[in-house]
Design an enzyme around this catalytic site. Sequence first.
Site, PDB file in Angstrom:
ATOM      1  N   SER A 153     -15.997 -20.826 -14.380  1.00 30.78           N
ATOM      2  CA  SER A 153     -14.780 -21.132 -14.758  1.00 30.78           C
ATOM      3  C   SER A 153     -14.362 -22.628 -15.572  1.00 30.78           C
ATOM      4  O   SER A 153     -15.018 -22.613 -16.519  1.00 30.78           O
ATOM      5  CB  SER A 153     -13.751 -21.210 -13.353  1.00 30.78           C
ATOM      6  OG  SER A 153     -12.399 -21.504 -13.434  1.00 30.78           O
ATOM      7  N   ARG A 223      -1.539 -24.212  -4.551  1.00 30.47           N
ATOM      8  CA  ARG A 223      -2.649 -23.592  -4.073  1.00 30.47           C
ATOM      9  C   ARG A 223      -2.542 -22.100  -3.904  1.00 30.47           C
ATOM     10  O   ARG A 223      -3.303 -21.138  -4.150  1.00 30.47           O
ATOM     11  CB  ARG A 223      -3.260 -24.296  -2.995  1.00 30.47           C
ATOM     12  CG  ARG A 223      -4.773 -23.816  -2.488  1.00 30.47           C
ATOM     13  CD  ARG A 223      -5.582 -23.682  -3.852  1.00 30.47           C
ATOM     14  NE  ARG A 223      -6.944 -23.577  -2.990  1.00 30.47           N
ATOM     15  CZ  ARG A 223      -7.960 -23.609  -3.874  1.00 30.47           C
ATOM     16  NH1 ARG A 223      -7.918 -23.819  -5.007  1.00 30.47           N
ATOM     17  NH2 ARG A 223      -9.166 -23.382  -3.368  1.00 30.47           N
ATOM     18  N   ASP A 320     -12.364  -9.836 -12.374  1.00 29.68           N
ATOM     19  CA  ASP A 320     -12.066 -11.119 -12.771  1.00 29.68           C
ATOM     20  C   ASP A 320     -10.891 -10.930 -13.666  1.00 29.68           C
ATOM     21  O   ASP A 320     -10.976 -10.708 -14.965  1.00 29.68           O
ATOM     22  CB  ASP A 320     -13.066 -12.112 -13.267  1.00 29.68           C
ATOM     23  CG  ASP A 320     -12.297 -13.469 -13.442  1.00 29.68           C
ATOM     24  OD1 ASP A 320     -11.090 -13.602 -13.288  1.00 29.68           O
ATOM     25  OD2 ASP A 320     -13.049 -14.508 -13.695  1.00 29.68           O
ATOM     26  N   HIS A 353     -11.770 -13.779  -9.526  1.00 29.62           N
ATOM     27  CA  HIS A 353     -12.268 -15.003 -10.278  1.00 29.62           C
ATOM     28  C   HIS A 353     -13.390 -15.798  -9.479  1.00 29.62           C
ATOM     29  O   HIS A 353     -14.308 -16.229  -9.793  1.00 29.62           O
ATOM     30  CB  HIS A 353     -11.151 -15.736 -10.508  1.00 29.62           C
ATOM     31  CG  HIS A 353     -11.889 -16.764 -11.537  1.00 29.62           C
ATOM     32  ND1 HIS A 353     -12.424 -16.773 -12.760  1.00 29.62           N
ATOM     33  CD2 HIS A 353     -11.496 -18.252 -11.458  1.00 29.62           C
ATOM     34  CE1 HIS A 353     -12.630 -17.924 -13.191  1.00 29.62           C
ATOM     35  NE2 HIS A 353     -12.066 -18.923 -12.405  1.00 29.62           N
ATOM     36  N   ASP A 354     -13.076 -15.492  -8.030  1.00 34.25           N
ATOM     37  CA  ASP A 354     -14.012 -16.093  -7.132  1.00 34.25           C
ATOM     38  C   ASP A 354     -15.577 -15.635  -6.925  1.00 34.25           C
ATOM     39  O   ASP A 354     -16.239 -16.156  -6.406  1.00 34.25           O
ATOM     40  CB  ASP A 354     -13.401 -16.082  -5.793  1.00 34.25           C
ATOM     41  CG  ASP A 354     -12.364 -17.337  -5.514  1.00 34.25           C
ATOM     42  OD1 ASP A 354     -12.314 -18.214  -6.374  1.00 34.25           O
ATOM     43  OD2 ASP A 354     -11.662 -17.204  -4.721  1.00 34.25           O
TER      44      ASP A 354
END
Length: 376
Positions: A153, A223, A320, A353-354
Amino acid sequence: MAGQSVGVVAAQRLHFSEPLHLRSGGVLPSYDLMVETYGTLNAAKSNAILICHALSGHHHVAGHYTDQPGNIGWWDNIIGPGRPLDTDKFFVVGLNNLGGCHGSTGPSSINPASGKPWGADFPMLAVSDWVTAQARLADCFGIDQWAAVMGGSLGGMQALRWSITFPERVRHAIVIASAPKLSAQNIAFNDVARQAILTDPDFHGGHYYDYGTRPLRGLRLARMLGHITYLSDDQMGEKFGRELRNNAFSFDFDVEFEVESYLRYQGDKFAGYFDANTYLLMTKALDYFDPARLDDGDLVKALGRTDPRTGFLVASFTTDWRFSPARSREIVAALLANGRNVSYAEIDLNFGHDSFLMEDAHYHGVVAAYLRNITL
């Protein structure tokens, strides 16, 4: 899990007294960087790998602390003896970037000019500023050239910037789940997150330290928004679906769906330990990153400044959608147009994405295979 953990680790704070002139025009007269290292630096100092962290990361990349056995490093599953980043071979360095809130100099640190926390007076940062500070960190260890600079990232953006700014100091750049610049949609997500913080009544123009408060509501919302974008739709569906906590509608605005409970938990947890000003700085650095900007958007020209001897591994994940595989392929195409040695992997993982943080045999196998071919 293949291999072993590095076990007990300890952080160290390094002080730098030489002023750092920033891209924004600001100057840090001196600063600290919080660092952790794993493995042993060889006599030739040729086996060092720098780990660059993403938005909410820090120096605690692997292992655990003696007094906090449950505090496991955020990329522990990939670092250690027998793991892809094999600490029997490599000396691995993790740090908390400038502007952070985990020990490195940032907005919550004391401004020597005022004797109070920097707060909103802390200068704006760019990825290039982090890379310059990291180069000074390398100098501290006597490392003239990294065997590899690696990150996912925002960390991948730093690895890419290293290869352009200090091409002679990077033998390999490993760019995972990243992009050559943010899309308009990503900039929009970041701005909404920042607005949640900036409009929190407890923000006090960024000087909330002076008021003994923190903009927890804004940081919590930021968040929660970010977390939605880090996960894939399929993963959220599989994990939560439309499950109700009490098997019936309550017809109010309290938590009803399991996914709501999860997001609020993640928001509360994050707001409990992260600094809002740091979040603002990190997301802005993300927005600003565009190594081709001074080349009229020509990424081929920008990556032409990399060393022809530098090797690249670029990896992306099929689910992602925030930093899609198409963005990684832009980097690959520009590198190939320059005749660079680049390997590309597009990995089918269901974590959005994680995914770059997850333990997966195929993903880790790709990284391990690439690193095995690095000569020291």
